[in-house]
Scaffold this motif. Structure first.
Motif, short mmCIF file in Angstrom:
data_model
loop_
_atom_site.label_atom_id
_atom_site.label_comp_id
_atom_site.label_asym_id
_atom_site.label_seq_id
_atom_site.Cartn_x
_atom_site.Cartn_y
_atom_site.Cartn_z
N TYR A 43 32.59 40.76 25.66
CA TYR A 43 32.86 42.35 25.36
C TYR A 43 34.25 42.25 24.53
CZ TYR A 43 33.40 47.34 25.13
OH TYR A 43 33.77 48.47 24.90
N CYS A 44 34.28 42.88 23.62
CA CYS A 44 35.56 43.37 22.85
C CYS A 44 35.75 44.71 22.69
CB CYS A 44 35.45 42.53 21.40
SG CYS A 44 35.44 40.79 21.73
N ALA A 45 37.01 45.22 22.98
CA ALA A 45 37.39 46.73 22.65
C ALA A 45 38.55 46.59 21.86
CB ALA A 45 37.21 47.50 23.87
N SER A 46 38.54 47.05 20.69
CA SER A 46 39.79 47.05 19.53
C SER A 46 40.19 45.47 19.72
CB SER A 46 40.86 48.00 20.32
OG SER A 46 40.36 49.33 20.43
N GLU A 47 41.26 45.36 20.07
CA GLU A 47 41.76 43.82 19.89
C GLU A 47 41.73 43.02 21.27
OE1 GLU A 47 45.57 44.20 18.34
OE2 GLU A 47 44.75 44.98 16.33
N GLU A 48 41.13 43.66 22.26
CA GLU A 48 40.86 42.98 23.41
C GLU A 48 39.38 42.59 23.85
OE1 GLU A 48 42.39 46.10 26.29
OE2 GLU A 48 44.51 46.10 25.48
N CYS A 49 39.42 41.43 24.11
CA CYS A 49 38.12 40.70 24.59
C CYS A 49 38.15 40.14 26.05
CB CYS A 49 38.04 39.69 23.56
SG CYS A 49 37.69 40.17 21.72
N THR A 50 37.08 40.40 26.56
CA THR A 50 36.86 39.97 27.93
C THR A 50 35.49 39.34 28.34
OG1 THR A 50 38.07 41.88 28.39
CG2 THR A 50 36.93 40.80 30.25
N PHE A 51 35.64 38.17 28.99
CA PHE A 51 34.23 37.62 29.71
C PHE A 51 34.06 38.33 30.99
CE2 PHE A 51 35.63 34.21 26.77
CZ PHE A 51 34.26 33.95 26.26
N GLY A 52 32.87 38.58 31.23
CA GLY A 52 32.70 39.04 32.63
C GLY A 52 31.40 38.99 33.07
N THR A 53 31.09 39.26 34.39
CA THR A 53 29.64 39.00 35.07
C THR A 53 29.53 40.29 35.90
OG1 THR A 53 30.65 38.03 37.21
CG2 THR A 53 30.01 36.85 35.67
N TYR A 54 28.18 40.44 36.17
CA TYR A 54 27.76 41.63 36.81
C TYR A 54 27.16 41.49 38.41
CZ TYR A 54 27.98 44.49 32.61
OH TYR A 54 28.47 45.07 31.63
N GLY A 55 26.46 40.44 38.57
CA GLY A 55 26.05 39.81 39.71
C GLY A 55 26.55 38.39 40.19
N ALA A 56 26.75 37.65 39.12
CA ALA A 56 27.38 36.12 39.32
C ALA A 56 28.71 36.07 39.51
CB ALA A 56 27.17 35.36 38.01
N LYS A 57 29.06 35.09 40.29
CA LYS A 57 30.65 34.84 40.65
C LYS A 57 31.22 34.00 39.45
CE LYS A 57 29.31 34.49 45.60
NZ LYS A 57 29.39 33.67 46.92
N LEU A 58 32.33 34.50 39.08
CA LEU A 58 33.01 34.01 37.78
C LEU A 58 34.62 33.47 38.43
CD1 LEU A 58 33.33 33.35 34.83
CD2 LEU A 58 34.24 35.95 34.68
N ALA A 59 34.90 32.16 38.02
CA ALA A 59 36.17 31.81 38.20
C ALA A 59 36.87 31.04 37.15
CB ALA A 59 36.28 30.89 39.56
N ARG A 60 38.06 30.92 36.96
CA ARG A 60 38.85 30.19 35.80
C ARG A 60 39.46 29.04 36.56
NH1 ARG A 60 43.99 29.89 33.78
NH2 ARG A 60 44.76 31.44 35.33
N LEU A 61 39.09 27.85 35.77
CA LEU A 61 39.59 26.70 36.30
C LEU A 61 40.84 26.53 35.77
CD1 LEU A 61 36.64 23.93 35.69
CD2 LEU A 61 37.60 25.22 37.85
N ASP A 62 41.79 25.76 36.60
CA ASP A 62 43.08 25.78 36.05
C ASP A 62 43.36 24.81 34.88
OD1 ASP A 62 44.22 27.25 38.15
OD2 ASP A 62 44.55 25.80 39.65
N SER A 63 44.46 24.90 34.14
CA SER A 63 44.64 24.41 32.80
C SER A 63 44.81 22.71 33.46
CB SER A 63 45.77 24.58 32.15
OG SER A 63 46.24 23.82 31.01
N GLY A 64 44.29 21.79 32.84
CA GLY A 64 44.14 20.31 33.13
C GLY A 64 42.96 19.86 34.03
N THR A 65 42.56 20.91 34.67
CA THR A 65 41.42 20.55 35.66
C THR A 65 40.14 20.05 34.88
OG1 THR A 65 42.33 22.23 37.27
CG2 THR A 65 39.87 21.18 37.74
#
Length: 600
Positions: A509-531
């Motif tokens: 989803y993007c609003a103006s100049e800000e974009c986002t990834f998201g979930t509603y029922g699932a679990k979301l996590a960001r992996l560390d850089s280099g992983t």
């Protein structure tokens, strides 16, 4: 959700108004709009709430119900200082409704109609507050779509934005297709009027129109027939010559025709600070003009909660005959008596007898108890659990039910005993013995299966536990997938494709100049850089969230998604569309292991 009605803020109930909505006793009518009526009620602890009951015409439309359910779920996550939070709802009942915190203040449209245009100082505070509200609303993946003066309330401590996202539920239903107008044409954005893609920038244009309305006392593009207003919005520029000088740059930046050229919410807040000659906006207690502020103080004197005995007698009457114990769907009274058979009215919903387990007596406003048990502690008949847990019905003792009369036994000459059918007795005995024999055989086979590790159907339930662990599923890889803004992915699809549904696993989803990834029922996590992105890395990751801004991801950054169906997905961000591209999208590499999170 809260609005003014002619003749006063709180109106008495009329013949077609319900005395109770799912356990909330209605104290007054607040107003009505294109999608339903709004009522004043109270929580069990006495906190006033506004309840919006959706019009039956919308409730009968399956597509409206589906979208309404999704939008209410999204709205319950919005908890901003300048929004009225959604506290409770029922999207599946015969009459859908939702409840928000009651805001003691007029709508902007009512305030301007009564007091005229607002001073520039007040409008700067108004715009800054609405901009903050939109930041929270857009952050939850919601586009308001119907931001207008009647959806902005003026409270003593700042504005409140209401009804965010609810207009989307009415889009593309059979009602809108048949000519029922949803929204106000005078406050639409050009892309909205032309039927093009809606985004957060649509709300920015509406914010500029709201600010112009507050300064002019009339819509920026004039009034009149809808088609004429919409034509001017799409093709003409508004006359802002009468706008105060300190407001004109702010409003002009909002009313840019091209969505990509409009101001962002951050820029709007900067323009408000610049126009007010302050490095940080401070909202004084007297931010509203004197006459308007005085009227708000009277609104805080809301009608008292309706006592149990004040429910109309017709809703508490019971049918003739033996008195049955009251249930969650029967309203008890202190002296309930049977009515005449010819005039027995239908029973109405009512309050349950005692609080469910885990709900303390005398509890306050539901928002003060976010950790209380919800559905698990709510007995049948209380409706769906709210986002804040506690049930919504007021608790009143049930009267002691009248004894149920025993059936009369006629006394007289007994009937002569009938002769027993010997053939029938013999058949029943043989059949019963056969059943006992078969049951014994079944018990013997089951006991044998337990001793050998096999069940009666030949399956070995213990073999998977004693053998090797279930092998990992084969990955399904999709390279260079283009996920468009405001669309979603469902990882159960054999071939990935974008969906316009909020029940899926990952959205962009993007609003103006800000974009986002998201979930509603699932679990979301960001992996560390280099992983290294792998199934094992995603299995071990536990730093769950529901939103990851694109600015927190560099190209090549990876995210893990664990779905409610047991699948695991590795999503690698490869970049976003160019600013001059007609579509806004993100390019992704997606690897899905279906069923990898299940233990069976």
């Amino acid at each position: 959700m809260n609005g003014d009605v002619a003749g006063g803020v709180f109106q008495p109930l009329e013949g077609d108004d319900p005395p109770m909505v799912a356990g909330y006793r209605i104290a007054a009518r607040l107003g009505s709009g294109g999608m339903g009526k709004v009522y004043l009620s109270h929580t069990p602890g006495g906190r006033p709430v506004a309840i919006k009951v959706i019009r039956p015409e919308f409730a009968e439309d399956p597509e409206f119900r589906r979208r309404f359910r999704q939008e209410v779920q999204s709205a319950q996550r919005v908890q901003g200082l300048y929004t009225a939070p959604v506290m409770d709802s029922d999207t599946d009942g015969p009459n859908p409704w939702l409840a928000t915190a009651y805001v003691p203040g007029p709508t902007l449209s009512a305030a301007v109609a009564e007091h005229g245009p607002l001073p520039a100082r007040t409008i700067l505070m108004l715009v800054a507050g609405i901009a903050e509200a939109l930041q929270v609303i857009h952050g939850a993946g919601i586009v308001h779509r119907d931001l207008k003066p009647s959806n902005v309330l003026l409270a003593a401590d700042g504005p409140r934005v209401i009804d965010f996202g609810i207009a989307r539920a009415a889009d593309a239903t059979s009602l809108t297709a048949s000519g029922v107008a949803v929204g106000t044409p005078a406050f639409m954005a050009p892309e909205q009027a032309a039927g093009r893609e809606i985004s957060g920038a649509t709300d920015i244009f509406a914010l500029g129109q709201v600010a112009a309305y507050a300064a002019l006392g009339a819509p920026a593009y004039g009034e009149g027939p809808s088609h004429g207003v919409l034509y001017r919005i799409v093709h003409e520029e508004p006359d802002l010559s009468k706008i105060p000088d300190e407001l004109r740059p702010l409003i002009t930046r909002c009313l840019v025709k091209d969505p990509a050229g409009r101001a962002s919410l951050t820029e709007i807040l900067d323009l408000c600070r610049t126009a007010s000659d302050q490095t940080q906006l401070r909202r004084p207690e007297d931010w509203l003009p004197g006459g308007l502020a005085d009227g708000i103080s009277h609104r805080q004197e809301v009608p008292a909660p309706v006592p149990t005995t004040a429910v109309p007698t017709a809703t508490a009457a019971v049918p003739a005959g033996p008195t049955a114990p009251p249930t969650a769907h029967t309203a008890p009274t202190a002296h309930a008596t049977p009515a005449a058979p010819a005039a027995a009215p239908a029973a109405a919903p009512a309050a349950p007898a005692t609080p469910p387990p885990g709900y303390p007596s005398g509890a306050g406003h539901p928002a003060a108890h976010p950790s209380q048990p919800g559905t698990a502690s709510r007995p049948q008949g209380y409706g769906p659990a709210s986002a804040f847990g506690p049930p919504r019905a007021a608790y009143t003792p049930h009267p002691t039910p009248a004894p149920i009369p025993m059936p009369l036994i006629q006394v007289g000459t007994p009937h002569p005993p009938k002769r027993r059918n010997r053939t029938a007795i013999i058949l029943v005995s043989v059949f019963g013995g056969l059943l006992l024999f078969l049951a014994s055989c079944g018990a013997f086979i089951n006991s044998l299966g337990k001793s050998t590790g096999y069940s009666a159907d030949g399956a070995n339930p213990t073999s998977s536990a004693k053998g090797q662990p279930r092998p990992d599923p084969e990955p399904v890889v999709t390279k260079d997938f283009k996920l468009t803004s405001n669309y979603h992915l469902k990882f159960a699809d054999d071939t990935l494709e974008p969906h316009d549904s909020k029940e899926d696993d990952l959205y962009y989803y993007c609003a103006s100049e800000e974009c986002t990834f998201g979930t509603y029922g699932a679990k979301l996590a960001r992996l560390d850089s280099g992983t290294e992105g792998s199934l094992q890395a995603c299995r071990q990751e536990t730093r769950y969230t529901t939103r990851i801004p694109v600015e927190a991801l560099s190209k090549g950054g990876a995210m893990c998604v664990k779905t409610e169906q047991g699948s695991i997905a590795l999503v690698v961000y490869k970049g976003s569309s160019a600013k001059n591209d007609p579509s806004t999208y993100a390019t992704l590499d997606v690897t899905v292991w279906r069923g990898a999170a299940r233990k069976d």
